[in-house]
Enzyme design. Structure first.
Site, PDB file in Angstrom:
ATOM      1  N   GLU A 274      36.837  82.635 -11.193  1.00  0.00           N
ATOM      2  CA  GLU A 274      35.412  82.304 -11.128  1.00  0.00           C
ATOM      3  C   GLU A 274      35.211  80.797 -11.005  1.00  0.00           C
ATOM      4  O   GLU A 274      34.471  80.322 -10.138  1.00  0.00           O
ATOM      5  CB  GLU A 274      34.698  82.833 -12.372  1.00  0.00           C
ATOM      6  CG  GLU A 274      33.220  82.480 -12.422  1.00  0.00           C
ATOM      7  CD  GLU A 274      32.552  82.937 -13.702  1.00  0.00           C
ATOM      8  OE1 GLU A 274      31.460  82.419 -14.002  1.00  0.00           O
ATOM      9  OE2 GLU A 274      33.118  83.801 -14.407  1.00  0.00           O
ATOM     10  N   ARG A 300      17.502  56.346  11.627  1.00  0.00           N
ATOM     11  CA  ARG A 300      16.467  55.634  10.887  1.00  0.00           C
ATOM     12  C   ARG A 300      16.684  54.129  10.994  1.00  0.00           C
ATOM     13  O   ARG A 300      17.777  53.619  10.690  1.00  0.00           O
ATOM     14  CB  ARG A 300      16.517  56.078   9.415  1.00  0.00           C
ATOM     15  CG  ARG A 300      15.635  55.283   8.462  1.00  0.00           C
ATOM     16  CD  ARG A 300      14.177  55.506   8.731  1.00  0.00           C
ATOM     17  NE  ARG A 300      13.352  54.923   7.680  1.00  0.00           N
ATOM     18  CZ  ARG A 300      12.054  54.678   7.805  1.00  0.00           C
ATOM     19  NH1 ARG A 300      11.432  54.958   8.949  1.00  0.00           N
ATOM     20  NH2 ARG A 300      11.366  54.157   6.805  1.00  0.00           N
ATOM     21  N   GLN A 311      25.787  47.515   4.898  1.00  0.00           N
ATOM     22  CA  GLN A 311      26.965  47.871   4.110  1.00  0.00           C
ATOM     23  C   GLN A 311      26.616  48.770   2.927  1.00  0.00           C
ATOM     24  O   GLN A 311      27.384  49.684   2.583  1.00  0.00           O
ATOM     25  CB  GLN A 311      27.661  46.609   3.617  1.00  0.00           C
ATOM     26  CG  GLN A 311      29.008  46.872   2.962  1.00  0.00           C
ATOM     27  CD  GLN A 311      29.688  45.588   2.520  1.00  0.00           C
ATOM     28  OE1 GLN A 311      29.290  45.001   1.511  1.00  0.00           O
ATOM     29  NE2 GLN A 311      30.685  45.157   3.260  1.00  0.00           N
TER      30      GLN A 311
END
Length: 415
Positions: A274, A300, A311
């Protein structure tokens, strides 16, 4: 194959300098190269997920309900039975192939709630039957679980017992050849829509704590089983959560999973499946978020240049890529170990930490990179943060995973 080449060169160096048993050298030989068939499966899964899943993500998130249409389509595609043997209605994928397929599903599908419901169904319910069920139990339940006709859930946590499994208060006492189950389970994923619960209860007070618990298969329509609350939560809202009351629920002898008193051993031997594979889809989500952010940073513009040229932004994207690489390698190693039939408790805890914490950090940075647009609900980025938050809690908190890792290091006093 590069991993194998490096491992073998390193292994030869060890052989020259350190006498070591042949079986111990196997730990240095790791080969999880992706086969053409596995690549084809991943491509098919991504196409399916993009075309058929995720269309109701916003609706599912708002209503806090399971996307039943997406569930049905995932079942028809075979996702609900990927690791289940063919003779029991599944695809019979080996663990590494299953990990790759669930990663691809997470990459192609944006409905993280649906993804979690599917993974919880497979890795917290069906896998218990695969590993510990009798042939009769497998024949009764696994085909239905694979078809999606039965929704599975794992009912362990109680109001006063979660990580401390040995403190469970639910009881199952003998009644003739069967049992009578009483208790309350809470924070149960898929709980309010489940048809079958794998649950744990105390069956002995005289045995030691590790032999006091037993596991049971409890149908949701059995008399005395009741959903007492549907629980609202911040994220993964497409995977309903509920509180379950068991009141004098009569169980037949063949509803005992494994042997009496083996509940703790069953849980501890299965939880690594799991914890490991439940997060495979999260690796795919990390990749999806990274690509979304790279595309946004390239398009953008601010101060007459793409924000990706700054950076501060490019380094953030680089960190996202590093986290993804580490998550993938950790997942593939875990899948390879389970394919080889080896124990991987340490690796499952490491995997859970790497993916859950890495995904949350990536989601938070995705909001930051998108600015105000990332904070708006209409973009879907803020939902990724809400969905990722739970990963550091369910399946054992991050703190629990670090305690497990520390104990496996053999530190004095570690739990």
């Amino acid at each position: 194959m590069l991993c194998m080449w490096v491992a073998r060169r390193h292994m030869r160096g060890i052989v020259r300098h350190v006498p070591i048993a042949a079986h111990a050298l196997r730990r240095y030989c790791v080969d999880f190269a992706i086969s053409p068939r596995q690549r084809e499966l991943c491509a098919e899964t991504v196409r399916f997920a993009r075309q058929e899943l995720g269309g109701r993500t916003d609706e599912s998130d708002r209503s806090g309900s399971l996307d039943t249409e997406g569930w049905r389509k995932a079942a028809e595609f075979g996702a609900l039975g990927w690791p289940v043997p063919r003779e029991h209605g599944g695809s019979g994928f080996d663990p590494l192939t299953s990990a790759l397929a669930f990663e691809a599903l997470g990459y192609g599908c944006s409905n993280n709630g649906l993804l979690f419901a599917i993974n919880n169904h497979v890795w917290a319910c069906a896998i218990y039957l695969v590993k510990h069920g009798t042939e009769r139990q497998k024949a009764r339940w696994l085909p239905e679980l694979c078809r999606g006709a039965v929704v599975g859930a794992h009912a362990l946590t109680e109001p006063q017992a979660g990580s401390d499994m040995l403190a469970l208060a639910a009881t199952a006492h003998r009644d003739g050849s069967g049992w009578v189950l009483n208790g309350t389970k809470t924070f149960i994923s898929n709980g309010s829509c489940a048809d079958l619960f794998v649950t744990f209860a105390r069956t002995s007070e005289s045995e030691g704590p590790e032999r006091a618990l037993s596991a049971f298969l409890v149908p949701a329509d059995a008399p005395g089983v009741r959903v007492t609350r549907e629980l609202e939560k911040a994220g993964l809202r497409g995977a309903p959560m509920g509180e379950i009351q068991f009141s004098d629920v009569r169980l037949d002898a063949d509803q005992l999973l494994g042997r009496e008193g083996a509940g703790y051993q069953i849980f501890t031997s299965t939880i690594e499946w799991e914890r490991g594979f439940l997060f495979a889809s999260g690796v795919g989500t990390m990749r999806r978020l990274l690509e979304t952010c790279v595309e946004h940073a390239a398009k953008r513009e601010q101060f007459d240049r793409p924000i990706g040229s700054f950076q501060a932004v490019s380094h953030t994207l680089a960190d996202m890529r590093i986290r993804l690489e580490l998550a993938q390698l950790t997942l593939y190693k875990f899948g390879w170990l389970k394919r080889e039939g080896r124990l991987a408790m340490l690796e499952s805890s490491i995997l859970k930490l790497v993916v859950s914490e890495g995904l949350l950090e990536t989601a938070l940075e995705a909001v930051q990179l998108h600015g105000a647009r990332g904070y708006l609900t209409e973009g879907g980025i803020e939902r990724e943060v809400r969905d990722a938050l739970a990963g550091t809690i369910y399946g054992g908190t991050s703190q629990i995973q670090r305690s497990i890792i520390a104990s496996l290091l053999g530190l004095p006093g570690a739990p």
